[in-house]
Design an enzyme around this catalytic site. Structure first.
Site, PDB file in Angstrom:
ATOM      1  CG  ASP A  91      -0.506  -3.550   3.144  1.00 48.54           C
ATOM      2  OD1 ASP A  91      -0.783  -2.644   4.105  1.00 48.54           O
ATOM      3  OD2 ASP A  91      -0.936  -3.348   2.408  1.00 48.54           O
TER       4      ASP A  91
HETATM    5  N1  URA Z   1       0.009   0.070  -1.122  1.00 49.94           N
HETATM    6  C1  URA Z   1      -0.099  -1.125  -0.789  1.00 49.94           C
HETATM    7  O1  URA Z   1      -1.456  -1.226  -1.031  1.00 49.94           O
HETATM    8  N2  URA Z   1       0.061  -2.156   0.650  1.00 49.94           N
HETATM    9  C2  URA Z   1       1.573  -1.164   0.659  1.00 49.94           C
HETATM   10  O2  URA Z   1       1.981  -2.560   2.083  1.00 49.94           O
HETATM   11  C3  URA Z   1       2.288  -0.437   0.586  1.00 49.94           C
HETATM   12  C4  URA Z   1       0.994   0.520  -1.068  1.00 49.94           C
END
Ligand code: URA
Length: 231
Positions: free
Chosen positions: A102
């Protein structure tokens, strides 16, 4: 092919960078430091740069310490992209991210133009482990360790998560290792226990650990050993 061109082709460095590393004596041809950028290389020569044997136009394998706020797509006009950090690499359009993060997640991002290698990391069948350091809004009670180990149901999913290992380091800091990569998985797992992820940082993918010498936004090529560890 000239040595500087060979270095560019094999590493993705720009011509100026290639000249610089040759000039600094970081390139060996057949075991001897070669500072002449014009010297001709053929496929019989053994070229070593920074301890790596270079393969002619071979695939590239990169680890990036992803900074906060960079998105894992090249098509977003509103946010800076992780690909902006590789502006001086050639054939940027060939690079794939092996397991996106993310925008607000930091840490280890693996990037390659070897589709098969990337698939071995991202394929659900391989159950490649990913280790995250999580800072949560609320304290994590000890019984969550067992809940995560048994697998939990996430909203909108038909199957529970695969067994995950949670190590509680302090009330609001833990290490979570998962073996799949569902959308926003870590945040949703913490949501399912009525908690909220405040900071998320990926430390490891398979046996490849984020290099502690890399500052956020910095990257390096993987070693041969790291590349081979993805089976
Ligand atoms: N899980 C998440 O919620 N976000 C990420 O970026 C990676 C794993």
């Amino acid at each position: 092919m000239r040595l500087d061109k060979f270095i560019c082709t094999c590493t993705g460095l720009s011509r100026i960078q290639a000249k610089r590393v040759i000039g600094k004596g970081l390139v060996k041809v057949d075991g001897v430091i070669e500072k002449d950028q014009k010297v001709k290389i053929n496929d019989q020569n053994e070229v070593v740069f920074d301890g790596r044997h270079l393969r002619f136009s071979g695939p590239r394998y990169i680890m990036l310490n992803k900074p906060d706020g960079a998105v894992c797509t090249s098509l977003d006009d509103d946010y800076r992209s992780v690909f902006d950090l590789f502006y001086d690499l050639e054939r940027l359009e060939d690079l794939l991210i092996a397991g996106r993060l993310d925008a607000d997640t930091t840490g280890l991002l693996l990037i390659t133009d070897d589709g098969k290698w990337s698939h071995r990391i991202t394929s659900p069948k391989k159950q490649c482990k990913k280790c995250y350091r999580v800072i949560s809004a609320e304290a994590v009670p000890q019984d969550v360790v067992e809940q995560f180990a048994n697998g939990i149901m996430l909203k909108g999913e038909k199957q529970p998560t695969l067994p995950a290992e949670l190590e509680i380091l302090s009330p609001t800091e833990s290490l979570l290792t998962i073996h799949e990569g569902k959308y926003h998985q870590v945040k949703r797992m913490f949501g399912a226990i009525n908690n909220r992820v405040v900071e998320l940082h990926r430390e490891q993918v398979g046996d490849i650990a984020l290099d502690e010498d890399l500052e956020p936004g910095e990257w390096r090529y993987l070693t041969d050993e790291e590349i081979a560890s993805v089976k």
